[in-house]
Design a protein around this motif. Structure first.
Motif, PDB file in Angstrom:
ATOM      1  N   ILE A  66       1.791  -4.327  17.326  1.00 42.19           N
ATOM      2  CA  ILE A  66       2.694  -4.657  15.980  1.00 42.19           C
ATOM      3  C   ILE A  66       3.943  -4.866  16.402  1.00 42.19           C
ATOM      4  N   ASP A  94      -5.074 -16.857  10.245  1.00 38.27           N
ATOM      5  CA  ASP A  94      -5.869 -15.754   9.273  1.00 38.27           C
ATOM      6  C   ASP A  94      -5.062 -14.323   9.644  1.00 38.27           C
ATOM      7  N   THR A  95      -3.953 -14.480   9.741  1.00 37.69           N
ATOM      8  CA  THR A  95      -3.530 -12.825   9.927  1.00 37.69           C
ATOM      9  C   THR A  95      -2.021 -12.554   8.805  1.00 37.69           C
ATOM     10  N   SER A 127       6.843  -3.000  -1.778  1.00 40.41           N
ATOM     11  CA  SER A 127       5.726  -3.166  -0.490  1.00 40.41           C
ATOM     12  C   SER A 127       5.051  -4.116  -0.891  1.00 40.41           C
ATOM     13  N   PHE A 129       2.064  -7.077   0.999  1.00 42.50           N
ATOM     14  CA  PHE A 129       1.116  -7.643   1.722  1.00 42.50           C
ATOM     15  C   PHE A 129       0.448  -9.040   1.783  1.00 42.50           C
ATOM     16  N   PRO A 131      -1.589 -11.905   2.742  1.00 38.83           N
ATOM     17  CA  PRO A 131      -2.262 -12.048   3.682  1.00 38.83           C
ATOM     18  C   PRO A 131      -2.621 -12.752   4.548  1.00 38.83           C
ATOM     19  N   ARG A 154       0.502  -8.543  13.732  1.00 33.30           N
ATOM     20  CA  ARG A 154       0.258  -9.413  14.425  1.00 33.30           C
ATOM     21  C   ARG A 154       1.543  -9.977  15.768  1.00 33.30           C
TER      22      ARG A 154
ATOM     23  N   MET B   1      -8.328 -12.378  -0.041  1.00 33.08           N
ATOM     24  CA  MET B   1      -7.166 -11.802  -1.018  1.00 33.08           C
ATOM     25  C   MET B   1      -6.759 -12.449  -1.451  1.00 33.08           C
ATOM     26  N   THR B   2      -6.000 -11.552  -2.315  1.00 32.48           N
ATOM     27  CA  THR B   2      -4.217 -12.251  -3.015  1.00 32.48           C
ATOM     28  C   THR B   2      -3.402 -11.586  -2.346  1.00 32.48           C
ATOM     29  N   PRO B   3      -2.268 -11.800  -2.365  1.00 39.48           N
ATOM     30  CA  PRO B   3      -1.376 -10.185  -2.285  1.00 39.48           C
ATOM     31  C   PRO B   3      -1.177  -9.652  -2.986  1.00 39.48           C
ATOM     32  N   LYS B   4      -0.611  -8.465  -2.247  1.00 30.07           N
ATOM     33  CA  LYS B   4      -1.092  -6.654  -2.737  1.00 30.07           C
ATOM     34  C   LYS B   4       0.739  -6.012  -3.411  1.00 30.07           C
ATOM     35  N   THR B   5       1.405  -6.072  -4.761  1.00 31.41           N
ATOM     36  CA  THR B   5       2.595  -5.225  -4.127  1.00 31.41           C
ATOM     37  C   THR B   5       2.194  -3.643  -4.341  1.00 31.41           C
ATOM     38  N   THR B   6       2.832  -2.733  -3.961  1.00 33.23           N
ATOM     39  CA  THR B   6       2.588  -1.198  -3.777  1.00 33.23           C
ATOM     40  C   THR B   6       4.206  -0.715  -4.102  1.00 33.23           C
ATOM     41  N   ILE B  59      -6.290  -1.226   2.650  1.00 37.08           N
ATOM     42  CA  ILE B  59      -6.838  -3.012   2.999  1.00 37.08           C
ATOM     43  C   ILE B  59      -8.490  -3.703   4.030  1.00 37.08           C
ATOM     44  N   LYS B  62     -10.237  -6.237   8.463  1.00 41.56           N
ATOM     45  CA  LYS B  62      -9.971  -7.082   9.267  1.00 41.56           C
ATOM     46  C   LYS B  62      -9.332  -7.582  10.346  1.00 41.56           C
ATOM     47  N   GLY B  64      -6.951  -9.295  11.158  1.00 44.05           N
ATOM     48  CA  GLY B  64      -6.353 -10.405  11.136  1.00 44.05           C
ATOM     49  C   GLY B  64      -4.730  -9.514   9.877  1.00 44.05           C
ATOM     50  N   ASN B  65      -5.511  -8.542   9.043  1.00 40.68           N
ATOM     51  CA  ASN B  65      -4.696  -7.610   8.336  1.00 40.68           C
ATOM     52  C   ASN B  65      -4.224  -6.349   8.914  1.00 40.68           C
ATOM     53  N   ILE B  66      -3.383  -5.890   8.250  1.00 41.78           N
ATOM     54  CA  ILE B  66      -2.484  -4.923   8.974  1.00 41.78           C
ATOM     55  C   ILE B  66      -2.704  -3.891   7.822  1.00 41.78           C
ATOM     56  N   TYR B  68      -1.431  -0.276   6.429  1.00 38.78           N
ATOM     57  CA  TYR B  68       0.027   0.066   5.975  1.00 38.78           C
ATOM     58  C   TYR B  68       0.122   1.382   5.115  1.00 38.78           C
ATOM     59  N   ALA B 152       1.909   1.343   9.852  1.00 36.23           N
ATOM     60  CA  ALA B 152       1.964  -0.271   9.698  1.00 36.23           C
ATOM     61  C   ALA B 152       1.013  -0.483  11.119  1.00 36.23           C
ATOM     62  N   PHE B 153      -0.496  -0.790  10.780  1.00 36.84           N
ATOM     63  CA  PHE B 153      -0.933  -0.939  12.316  1.00 36.84           C
ATOM     64  C   PHE B 153      -2.601  -1.960  12.189  1.00 36.84           C
ATOM     65  N   ARG B 154      -3.215  -2.546  12.504  1.00 33.69           N
ATOM     66  CA  ARG B 154      -4.400  -3.634  12.731  1.00 33.69           C
ATOM     67  C   ARG B 154      -5.581  -3.192  12.143  1.00 33.69           C
TER      68      ARG B 154
END
Lengths: 192, 192
Positions: A66, A94-95, A127, A129, A131, A154, B1-6, B59, B62, B64-66, B68, B152-154
């Motif tokens: 990471i 696609d990351t 935060s 994310f 995609p 990544r 997927m669409t962006p995610k806000t938290t 999340i 996948k 390619g995703n993170i 967190y 945060a990790f894969r």
């Protein structure tokens, strides 16, 4: 590799003790990303200006690693367009990437090759994310405060600036003339 | 997927507006990780206790995703051993993870299958990159303050608790009897 410790100030984003220096993007080096080129040249005729800086700690670009650090985006405008980062796709398209806002008021602007546009407002504690497949840039929509984020992706994702550099993003974030912002179409995308 | 806000509060780590609830680990559910089982039972005979909680935002897993979120580790001891997380290897062993400390005073304890042990102290602003192949757990070495991290990790890395659950880590972090901590060998690893 062995574990790595780095101190990033939670308020300023700076990492004064790391051996990695921040990468600095002054207006002279990124002026082409702004819509109003005349205004950019006018500013540069009297002074250059630091638009943003960020850390690259040199985490090896392996798919299991990471990469992370802070991004520090200074307040300011070029014409009516707010300071922003160049923005990029990932080379491994696609990351995804996560951003965590430590300070300030900004925007994450995103678009994918199909032309879907997404944006999310960010304040301290938010935060976002991003995609995979989405080009993304941050924009500081405050006139006075620094916009600071902690990011993680990544480490082998890579950065593809080319596509974004030629036409920019489909939407611009500009001042609404009343201390706020508005989102408008990028004229470069409307022209033939 | 669409962006995610938290929104994760930068002081407490809590995400009050998300649809994901935090995953809570009370002493009764993780008592086996502590060295002093008699003391754990003694505490539980009068009250259960929340040791830590963390967010899993769901999340998609996948490559390619993170993934967190925040981890919130409450102060306290079981005997002379500080509160800590269960700790885990990643199922895809050679995937790393970054932690960024938002508050408190803690420790990242790490070891790989070859028996190499690494640990890093963390205070607000410290990031630690845990390289692939290292099992890792956080430990709150403060007697009074919550230890809060953003991680945060894969997203496809997976969690392997099994190996760690049977013998624990090679080292324990315990009170030095003077308000600080010390690192000692885990007796379970020394026995035949």
């Amino acid at each position: 590799m062995t574990p790595k410790t780095t101190f990033f100030d939670l308020q300023t984003g700076f990492a004064p003790e790391t051996e990695s220096v921040s990468l600095k993007r002054s207006l002279s080096t990124i002026k082409s990303i702004f819509s109003n080129q005349e205004k950019a040249e006018e500013i540069l005729s009297s002074e250059d200006r630091l638009v943003y800086e960020f850390y690259d700690l040199g985490i090896p670009e392996k798919e299991g690693n990471i990469a992370y650090g802070t991004s520090i985006l200074y307040p300011g405008k070029v014409g009516d367009e707010f300071h922003m980062t160049k923005g990029h796709f990932h080379t491994i398209l696609d990351t995804g990437e996560v951003y965590y806002c430590l300070k300030g008021h900004g925007m994450m602007m995103m678009e994918n090759p199909e032309g879907d546009v997404e944006y999310r407002e960010m304040r301290a504690g938010h935060s976002v994310f991003v995609p995979g497949r989405y080009a993304h840039r941050t924009i500081n929509v405050s006139d006075t405060e620094v916009f600071v984020t902690f990011f993680a992706f990544r480490a082998d994702a890579g950065h593809d600036y080319g596509t974004v550099e030629s036409k920019g993003f489909r939407k611009l974030v500009v001042s609404d003339g009343q201390g706020g912002y508005k989102i408008i179409d990028n004229p470069k995308w409307n022209s033939i």
